[in-house]
Design an enzyme around this catalytic site. Structure first.
Site: not given
Length: 258
Positions: A94, A186
Site C-alpha cells: 500500500s 486497512h
C-alpha cells in the site's frame, strides 16, 4: 497469478462499484514495479503462498465514503482461502499518501491538533534539509549500496526515514483517527502494520507522497476480528515488532539528545 475482483450492482451490470487487484506470489511483496511487470514469469497459483492486494479503487464518485472495500477484501480473502488452500498470507502493498506532508509539518515545528509541539521536529528538519540539497531524490533513495559518500548519505536517510515513517503510521493522529487515510482503511478492517518497504515505489508520485516507501498491511485471519475491535474501541494500531522497533528508534534518539 493476477486476479481482479469487483462488486457490481444489478442496475449497473457492466460497471463495477469497486474493484481490487490481487497478485498471487511467494513471500510478501516489497516492490510495486515487480507486481506490475508484465514480463515477469508467471507462477502456478496453486504453488503461491501469499495473496497481495496492490490496488483497490472506488469507481463511483457518488459512493465515496461508503465502505464497500471492507466487505470486498473480506469476501476476496474468504474466496481465495477456499479455492487456494496453499495461501498462508494475505497482505497489501500500500501507498503512504500522507507521509511527506506530515514530515514537512514536523520539520516546520508546527503544533499538532492537540496544541502540543511536535517532539521530532529536529530530526524531520535534518532529513528535509538533506533531501532539499539533492537534484534527484529518487536516484539517491535507490543508492544505499556501496561505500561512496552518496551511498552513506542514502543509508543515513534510510535509517531516519524508516523510523519516522513508523512513527507516522503508529502515532500520527487526525482528530481521533490515524492520520493516514489508507492506514485508517486497512486498520479499521482488522489488518496490522507488517513492514515498511524502502524504495518500493520510486515513481514521481511515490517519491512525492512517501519518499518512495510503501507498507504491507497483514490480514491475519485469526486476528482480524480482535484487531478490528481494539482499533474501533481505542484506535490501538496493531503492528509487528519490527515496525514498533523502528518507531522506538526515534524515541531513543530523542532521549539521547534531551
Amino acid at each position: 497469478d493476477r486476479r481482479c475482483y469487483a462488486f457490481f450492482h444489478p442496475s449497473m451490470p457492466n460497471e463495477p462499484l469497486i474493484f481490487v487487484e490481487v497478485a498471487l506470489v511467494n513471500g510478501i511483496s516489497t516492490d510495486v514495479f515487480e507486481l506490475l511487470d508484465e514480463k515477469a514469469p508467471m507462477i502456478n497459483p496453486q504453488k503461491a503462498d501469499t495473496a497481495i492486494f496492490y490496488s483497490i479503487s472506488n469507481c463511483q464518485a457518488g459512493l465515496a465514503g461508503v465502505s464497500f472495500g471492507n466487505f470486498l477484501i473480506k469476501r476476496v480473502v474468504a474466496d481465495l482461502a477456499s479455492s487456494l488452500p496453499g495461501l498462508k498470507n494475505f497482505a497489501t502493498l500500500s501507498p503512504i499518501p500522507g507521509f511527506s506532508a506530515w514530515l514537512d509539518k514536523q520539520a516546520e515545528n508546527e503544533e499538532d491538533e492537540e496544541g502540543q509541539e511536535t517532539r521530532i521536529s529536529n530530526t524531520a528538519a535534518e532529513v528535509i534539509e538533506l533531501l532539499s540539497a539533492q537534484s534527484n531524490i529518487g536516484d539517491l533513495l535507490s543508492s544505499t549500496s556501496g561505500t561512496s559518500k552518496r551511498a552513506e548519505l542514502a543509508r543515513q536517510l534510510q535509517q531516519q526515514l524508516l523510523s519516522l515513517c513508523a512513527t507516522y503510521l503508529l502515532k500520527a493522529k487526525k482528530g481521533n483517527q490515524v492520520a493516514d487515510r489508507v492506514a485508517h482503511f486497512h486498520l479499521s478492517n482488522g489488518a496490522s502494520v507488517k513492514q515498511i518497504n524502502w524504495a518500493a515505489n520510486l515513481s514521481d508520485n511515490g517519491v512525492e507522497q512517501s519518499l518512495g516507501m510503501m507498507v504491507n498491511y497483514l490480514y491475519d485471519l485469526k486476528k482480524v476480528s480482535s484487531n478490528h475491535e481494539h482499533f474501533a474501541a481505542s484506535h490501538e494500531v496493531a503492528a509487528s515488532s519490527d515496525v514498533r522497533a523502528l518507531a522506538s528508534a526515534v524515541e531513543k534518539a530523542l532521549a539521547k539528545g534531551a
